[in-house]
Design a protein around this motif. Structure first.
Motif, PDB file in Angstrom:
ATOM      1  N   SER A 202     -10.694   8.784  -2.924  1.00  0.00           N
ATOM      2  CA  SER A 202      -9.452   8.180  -3.376  1.00  0.00           C
ATOM      3  C   SER A 202      -8.353   9.239  -3.420  1.00  0.00           C
ATOM      4  CB  SER A 202      -9.636   7.579  -4.775  1.00  0.00           C
ATOM      5  OG  SER A 202      -8.378   7.232  -5.338  1.00  0.00           O
ATOM      6  N   MET A 203      -7.202   8.920  -2.853  1.00  0.00           N
ATOM      7  CA  MET A 203      -6.071   9.846  -2.880  1.00  0.00           C
ATOM      8  C   MET A 203      -5.379   9.871  -4.234  1.00  0.00           C
ATOM      9  SD  MET A 203      -5.732  11.374   0.109  1.00  0.00           S
ATOM     10  CE  MET A 203      -7.443  11.708  -0.366  1.00  0.00           C
ATOM     11  N   LEU A 204      -5.745   8.939  -5.127  1.00  0.00           N
ATOM     12  CA  LEU A 204      -5.147   8.939  -6.458  1.00  0.00           C
ATOM     13  C   LEU A 204      -5.675  10.098  -7.296  1.00  0.00           C
ATOM     14  CD1 LEU A 204      -3.385   7.453  -8.606  1.00  0.00           C
ATOM     15  CD2 LEU A 204      -5.493   6.310  -9.329  1.00  0.00           C
ATOM     16  N   ASN A 205      -6.991  10.294  -7.279  1.00  0.00           N
ATOM     17  CA  ASN A 205      -7.579  11.315  -8.153  1.00  0.00           C
ATOM     18  C   ASN A 205      -8.453  12.311  -7.415  1.00  0.00           C
ATOM     19  OD1 ASN A 205      -9.806   9.790  -7.562  1.00  0.00           O
ATOM     20  ND2 ASN A 205     -10.206   9.102  -9.668  1.00  0.00           N
ATOM     21  N   ASN A 206      -8.463  12.238  -6.063  1.00  0.00           N
ATOM     22  CA  ASN A 206      -9.277  13.153  -5.250  1.00  0.00           C
ATOM     23  C   ASN A 206     -10.759  13.084  -5.613  1.00  0.00           C
ATOM     24  OD1 ASN A 206      -7.437  14.302  -3.405  1.00  0.00           O
ATOM     25  ND2 ASN A 206      -6.591  15.567  -5.039  1.00  0.00           N
TER      26      ASN A 206
ATOM     27  N   ILE B 105     -17.529  -0.686  -8.195  1.00  0.00           N
ATOM     28  CA  ILE B 105     -17.334   0.531  -7.418  1.00  0.00           C
ATOM     29  C   ILE B 105     -16.224   1.339  -8.082  1.00  0.00           C
ATOM     30  CG2 ILE B 105     -16.737   1.461  -5.152  1.00  0.00           C
ATOM     31  CD1 ILE B 105     -19.353  -0.040  -5.173  1.00  0.00           C
ATOM     32  N   ARG B 106     -16.438   2.648  -8.231  1.00  0.00           N
ATOM     33  CA  ARG B 106     -15.450   3.492  -8.895  1.00  0.00           C
ATOM     34  C   ARG B 106     -15.168   4.750  -8.085  1.00  0.00           C
ATOM     35  NH1 ARG B 106     -18.289   3.454 -14.918  1.00  0.00           N
ATOM     36  NH2 ARG B 106     -17.951   1.248 -15.382  1.00  0.00           N
ATOM     37  N   ALA B 107     -13.960   5.254  -8.218  1.00  0.00           N
ATOM     38  CA  ALA B 107     -13.617   6.559  -7.644  1.00  0.00           C
ATOM     39  C   ALA B 107     -13.863   7.591  -8.728  1.00  0.00           C
ATOM     40  CB  ALA B 107     -12.162   6.571  -7.180  1.00  0.00           C
ATOM     41  N   ALA B 108     -15.109   8.050  -8.820  1.00  0.00           N
ATOM     42  CA  ALA B 108     -15.500   8.836  -9.987  1.00  0.00           C
ATOM     43  C   ALA B 108     -16.394  10.022  -9.677  1.00  0.00           C
ATOM     44  CB  ALA B 108     -16.207   7.925 -10.995  1.00  0.00           C
ATOM     45  N   ALA B 109     -16.677  10.298  -8.404  1.00  0.00           N
ATOM     46  CA  ALA B 109     -17.601  11.393  -8.065  1.00  0.00           C
ATOM     47  C   ALA B 109     -16.821  12.606  -7.584  1.00  0.00           C
ATOM     48  CB  ALA B 109     -18.587  10.951  -6.997  1.00  0.00           C
ATOM     49  N   THR B 110     -17.181  13.776  -8.107  1.00  0.00           N
ATOM     50  CA  THR B 110     -16.497  15.007  -7.699  1.00  0.00           C
ATOM     51  C   THR B 110     -17.075  15.599  -6.423  1.00  0.00           C
ATOM     52  OG1 THR B 110     -17.964  16.285  -9.132  1.00  0.00           O
ATOM     53  CG2 THR B 110     -15.861  15.568 -10.066  1.00  0.00           C
ATOM     54  N   GLY B 111     -18.299  15.245  -6.082  1.00  0.00           N
ATOM     55  CA  GLY B 111     -18.936  15.746  -4.870  1.00  0.00           C
ATOM     56  C   GLY B 111     -19.603  14.624  -4.104  1.00  0.00           C
ATOM     57  N   LYS B 112     -20.101  14.961  -2.912  1.00  0.00           N
ATOM     58  CA  LYS B 112     -20.719  13.956  -2.040  1.00  0.00           C
ATOM     59  C   LYS B 112     -22.218  13.874  -2.305  1.00  0.00           C
ATOM     60  CE  LYS B 112     -17.477  15.101   1.662  1.00  0.00           C
ATOM     61  NZ  LYS B 112     -17.368  15.548   3.061  1.00  0.00           N
TER      62      LYS B 112
ATOM     63  N   SER C 233       0.838  -1.206   0.000  1.00  0.00           N
ATOM     64  CA  SER C 233       0.000   0.000   0.000  1.00  0.00           C
ATOM     65  C   SER C 233       0.871   1.254   0.000  1.00  0.00           C
ATOM     66  CB  SER C 233      -0.927   0.001   1.220  1.00  0.00           C
ATOM     67  OG  SER C 233      -0.164  -0.084   2.419  1.00  0.00           O
ATOM     68  N   ASN C 234       1.824   1.273  -0.920  1.00  0.00           N
ATOM     69  CA  ASN C 234       2.838   2.327  -0.911  1.00  0.00           C
ATOM     70  C   ASN C 234       2.469   3.555  -1.724  1.00  0.00           C
ATOM     71  OD1 ASN C 234       4.516   0.666   0.648  1.00  0.00           O
ATOM     72  ND2 ASN C 234       5.369  -0.333  -1.176  1.00  0.00           N
ATOM     73  N   THR C 235       1.412   3.493  -2.514  1.00  0.00           N
ATOM     74  CA  THR C 235       1.088   4.622  -3.378  1.00  0.00           C
ATOM     75  C   THR C 235      -0.257   5.226  -2.989  1.00  0.00           C
ATOM     76  OG1 THR C 235      -0.165   3.425  -5.087  1.00  0.00           O
ATOM     77  CG2 THR C 235       2.242   3.322  -5.218  1.00  0.00           C
ATOM     78  N   ARG C 236      -0.543   6.390  -3.532  1.00  0.00           N
ATOM     79  CA  ARG C 236      -1.807   7.064  -3.244  1.00  0.00           C
ATOM     80  C   ARG C 236      -2.991   6.284  -3.785  1.00  0.00           C
ATOM     81  NH1 ARG C 236      -1.089  12.243  -1.403  1.00  0.00           N
ATOM     82  NH2 ARG C 236      -3.149  12.923  -2.045  1.00  0.00           N
ATOM     83  N   ALA C 237      -2.758   5.398  -4.738  1.00  0.00           N
ATOM     84  CA  ALA C 237      -3.853   4.612  -5.309  1.00  0.00           C
ATOM     85  C   ALA C 237      -4.478   3.682  -4.281  1.00  0.00           C
ATOM     86  CB  ALA C 237      -3.359   3.811  -6.509  1.00  0.00           C
ATOM     87  N   GLU C 238      -3.707   3.286  -3.246  1.00  0.00           N
ATOM     88  CA  GLU C 238      -4.226   2.384  -2.216  1.00  0.00           C
ATOM     89  C   GLU C 238      -4.741   3.134  -0.987  1.00  0.00           C
ATOM     90  OE1 GLU C 238      -2.037   0.670  -5.013  1.00  0.00           O
ATOM     91  OE2 GLU C 238      -0.813   1.539  -3.409  1.00  0.00           O
ATOM     92  N   ARG C 239      -4.825   4.454  -1.073  1.00  0.00           N
ATOM     93  CA  ARG C 239      -5.164   5.246   0.101  1.00  0.00           C
ATOM     94  C   ARG C 239      -6.482   5.995  -0.105  1.00  0.00           C
ATOM     95  NH1 ARG C 239       1.017   7.442   1.293  1.00  0.00           N
ATOM     96  NH2 ARG C 239       1.881   5.347   1.682  1.00  0.00           N
ATOM     97  N   PHE C 240      -7.252   6.073   0.980  1.00  0.00           N
ATOM     98  CA  PHE C 240      -8.573   6.683   0.922  1.00  0.00           C
ATOM     99  C   PHE C 240      -8.775   7.565   2.150  1.00  0.00           C
ATOM    100  CE2 PHE C 240      -8.585   2.730  -1.368  1.00  0.00           C
ATOM    101  CZ  PHE C 240      -9.260   3.016  -2.550  1.00  0.00           C
ATOM    102  N   LEU C 241      -9.309   8.737   1.914  1.00  0.00           N
ATOM    103  CA  LEU C 241      -9.637   9.663   2.994  1.00  0.00           C
ATOM    104  C   LEU C 241     -11.082   9.430   3.424  1.00  0.00           C
ATOM    105  CD1 LEU C 241      -9.105  12.173   4.775  1.00  0.00           C
ATOM    106  CD2 LEU C 241      -9.883  13.567   2.849  1.00  0.00           C
ATOM    107  N   VAL C 242     -11.305   9.265   4.724  1.00  0.00           N
ATOM    108  CA  VAL C 242     -12.650   9.046   5.265  1.00  0.00           C
ATOM    109  C   VAL C 242     -13.223  10.395   5.698  1.00  0.00           C
ATOM    110  CG1 VAL C 242     -14.025   7.803   6.959  1.00  0.00           C
ATOM    111  CG2 VAL C 242     -11.918   6.775   6.072  1.00  0.00           C
ATOM    112  N   GLU C 243     -14.369  10.752   5.141  1.00  0.00           N
ATOM    113  CA  GLU C 243     -15.031  12.015   5.455  1.00  0.00           C
ATOM    114  C   GLU C 243     -16.468  11.749   5.895  1.00  0.00           C
ATOM    115  OE1 GLU C 243     -14.848  14.691   2.162  1.00  0.00           O
ATOM    116  OE2 GLU C 243     -12.652  14.681   2.046  1.00  0.00           O
TER     117      GLU C 243
END
Length: 684
Positions: free
Chosen positions: A366-370, A384-391, A345-355
């Motif tokens: 997703s920390m890869l593409n915010n 499941i995709r990291a594809a939404a710009t808002g909540k 889990s060394n890259t931003r692709a494996e990291r997620f911010l919990v809000e």
């Protein structure tokens, strides 16, 4: 008690006129093959379980095929049923005076309650489970009296049993917890009264018993036959009584009565959308379709809503709980789908911010593409995709802590648990799980010393600012009218009207910038940055990253690029091109004419209360300026029912009980601060 045909006809005509919710006519699913049905529960997938008391059996009904089967027998005249959090059945075995925990094949796993003060219980009748696994249960007498009275009990998660209330010779029966976990409802078969208690959600103790609602009995008898109950997600209470299911709103007012040809005994919601009310009555099982209603399933919805300790504000990693145990990564291709495919889990692709999600639960970025992870239109076949710009609604998830660094995530929109198949290497994540079981369980941990996301907490919300290039010709950014659709250009040598921008909160997070010169919002179209948007939308959402010493970087959420102005070009046009937040992407900023700014865009747009009409139990009040603000709520007669001082700069939430809203009507909310006053009409 028996009822003749004349009584049934009179009851039917008296009560069919009270319907206010949309409910279809009851549909009989069985064919009188049972003797006396009770205790329906839904397993969350395809099966309704219920008891046939005289035959001491638990019956299963398959929703997809419409067939009945005997699940198991020898239940000691089993009555009320409830699932445990582990999907075992808890059964009130009245003839034995016990509550047993059984697997769905009938194997007794544990006796949970058998005696109190060295005496067996009378006839345990009905039960419900709280978020800790504690059990509330009623123990009336239908034969030999063993306890000195008919009581309500609580068994905590450690097995300690406490008597909570006594009803003498009356018959405490149906018992259920409200969707918000705050209240316990209990009815009495020999009374018209439904009681409500306040729950101490840490200890399970009860207090403040009130007469919450009155069961309608057309023949005027006090012996209503009140029995099992259910609730929906809006807090409406469904009560079986004689030949009806009677529905009461959160204020205890009757709203709907559904009539049956047999005496009703209990009810539960089930089906894919939890919009079917399954009712046991006489010798049969019935269903009632309830369009627009979503049932609340105990205890799983209660656990999902309240057993949540998400690491808000932390960056975490996920990995499969079994199988190849690979880390979840955001792919830089395949539409940014999530796949369990990396061993590290060394890259931003494996990291997620919990809000925090604005509608409850969590959102994961997703920390890869915010971008936020999301589902698609309840389609369980789309990953499941990291594809939404808002909540938005598609990004709302329930965080269910499973202990020992494990979690299950449920999509609120799709009503499915996220799963990665253990038997498949490099498994793609789908919203397909019916239960929070193995494939739906992930190991997680916090990533230390990682900047979680661009910081927006220091944004000067409610202030007017100017921006200028940090280097090069150091000119101010202006929105002065040009032939290029109000394009922003760093070409002004002084700050006047065109060079001023007010900073506001964006409804999807981050900030929005409004040009004072034309009252339009700054937006990004392609790579172009202009002050041409009439309202806040996805193109006007920016992240404010404070760089210290009066410097800032601004990132367009929609373009996923930092705003830049070339230092090597005089009169540089601003573009959304920056990959990193340094150099050309850094601007000097300072506050300009603060007092004037507070009035701009605040009284008309940024101050808001929602939802309006107030169709839910919680009112959200947007207060964009960080200053002391007074909130006063008037009822329909002009009486002050709520008065509170709060600190702005955020959205506050107050439920109807806190606000003093007890009934439908038009309420008036007055918001007053140093910079503004606004009055909002709230329709309940």
């Amino acid at each position: 008690m028996t009822y003749n045909l004349t009584y049934k006809v009179v009851l039917f005509f008296l009560l069919t006129t009270t319907l206010t919710l949309t409910a279809q006519a009851p549909i009989k699913l069985s064919s009188d093959q049972f003797k006396f049905t009770e205790g329906p529960v839904w397993d969350g997938t395809n099966t309704i379980y219920f008891t046939d008391i005289p035959n001491s059996k638990v019956i299963s009904y398959a929703l997809n095929s419409g067939t009945f089967s005997e699940a198991f027998g020898n239940t000691n005249r089993g009555n009320g049923l409830m699932f445990s959090k582990d999907y075992d059945l808890l059964i009130c075995e009245g003839a034995a005076g016990k509550i047993n925990k059984r697997s769905v094949d009938g194997t007794i796993l544990e006796t949970l309650a058998a005696t109190y003060q060295n005496k067996r219980f009378n006839n345990p009748n009905d039960l419900c489970v709280d978020k800790h696994g504690g059990i509330y249960f009623t123990d009336p007498t239908w034969g030999t009296q063993y306890q000195s009275s008919n009581n309500l009990y609580y068994r905590n998660k450690n097995g300690v049993i406490t008597q909570l209330d006594s009803f003498g010779n009356d018959k405490p029966n149906g018992v259920i917890i409200s969707p918000n976990g705050k209240y316990l409802y209990l009815n009495n078969s020999w009374s018209t009264t439904i009681y409500r208690y306040d729950i101490n959600q840490e200890t399970g103790a009860l207090s403040n018993r009130i007469d919450f609602a009155t069961i309608i009995d057309p023949d005027g008898l006090d012996i209503t036959g009140a029995d099992g109950m259910a609730v929906d997600t809006k807090g409406n209470l469904y009560v079986t009584a004689k030949f009806t299911v009677q529905v009461f709103d959160t204020n205890g007012k009757p709203s709907t009565t559904i009539n049956f040809p047999e005496k009703t005994t209990n009810c539960t919601f089930g089906g894919k959308n939890k919009d079917i009310l399954f009712v046991t009555a006489g010798k049969n099982l019935y269903k009632v379709e309830m369009p627009g209603v979503t049932g609340f399933q105990h205890p799983f919805d209660l656990l999902a809503m309240y057993t949540t300790v998400p690491p808000i504000g932390k960056v975490i990693t996920f990995r499969k709980g079994g199988g190849d145990k690979k880390f979840i990564t955001t792919q830089n291709s395949n539409n940014n789908q999530l796949v369990a495919e990396t061993s590290t889990s060394n890259t931003r692709a494996e990291r997620f911010l919990v809000e925090v999600h604005p509608k409850g639960g969590v959102a994961l970025k997703s920390m890869l593409n915010n971008k936020y992870i999301r589902v698609f239109n309840k389609n369980t076949d789309i990953p499941i995709r990291a594809a939404a710009t808002g909540k938005g609604g598609w990004t709302q998830f329930t965080w269910l802590s499973k202990g020992n660094g494990k979690v299950a995530l449920k999509s609120v929109h799709a009503n499915k648990w996220i799963q990665a198949i253990w038997t498949t290497d490099n498994a793609i994540l789908f919203p397909k799980g019916e239960r929070a079981s193995d494939w739906e369980t992930f190991s997680w941990e916090i990533v230390a010393n990682v900047d979680p996301a661009p910081d927006t907490t220091d944004a000067p919300i409610g202030k007017t600012i100017s921006l200028r290039k940090t280097n090069g010709d150091k000119k101010y950014v202006t929105a002065e009218q040009t032939a290029n659709n109000k394009q922003l250009i760093a070409r002004a040598i002084a700050v006047q009207g065109w060079e001023k921008f007010s900073i506001e909160t964006h409804p999807d997070g981050g900030i929005a910038l409004k040009a004072l010169s034309n009252a339009n919002y700054v937006q990004v179209q392609g790579i172009n940055v202009n002050a041409a948007a009439a309202k806040k939308d996805k193109l006007t959402q920016f992240i404010w990253k404070n760089k210290g010493n009066g410097k800032v970087a601004l990132k367009s959420v929609s373009a996923n690029k930092w705003i830049q102005a070339s230092w090597s070009s005089d009169n540089a046009v601003l573009f959304a091109k920056g990959i990193e937040d340094k150099g050309w992407e850094t601007f000097d900023w300072k506050i300009e004419n603060t007092q004037k700014t507070k009035a701009i865009g605040t009284t008309d747009q940024s101050l808001n209360a929602h939802p309006n009409p107030l169709t839910e139990n919680t009112l959200n009040i947007d207060l964009p300026i960080k200053e002391t603000t007074k909130l006063i709520l008037y009822d329909t007669t002009g009486k002050v029912i709520f008065n509170e001082k709060v600190m702005g700069g955020t959205t506050i939430a107050r439920n109807c009980d806190e606000l003093g809203i007890k009934s439908s009507g038009l309420y008036t909310l007055k918001i007053t601060s140093k910079s503004t006053t606004k009055t909002i009409k709230i329709l309940r």
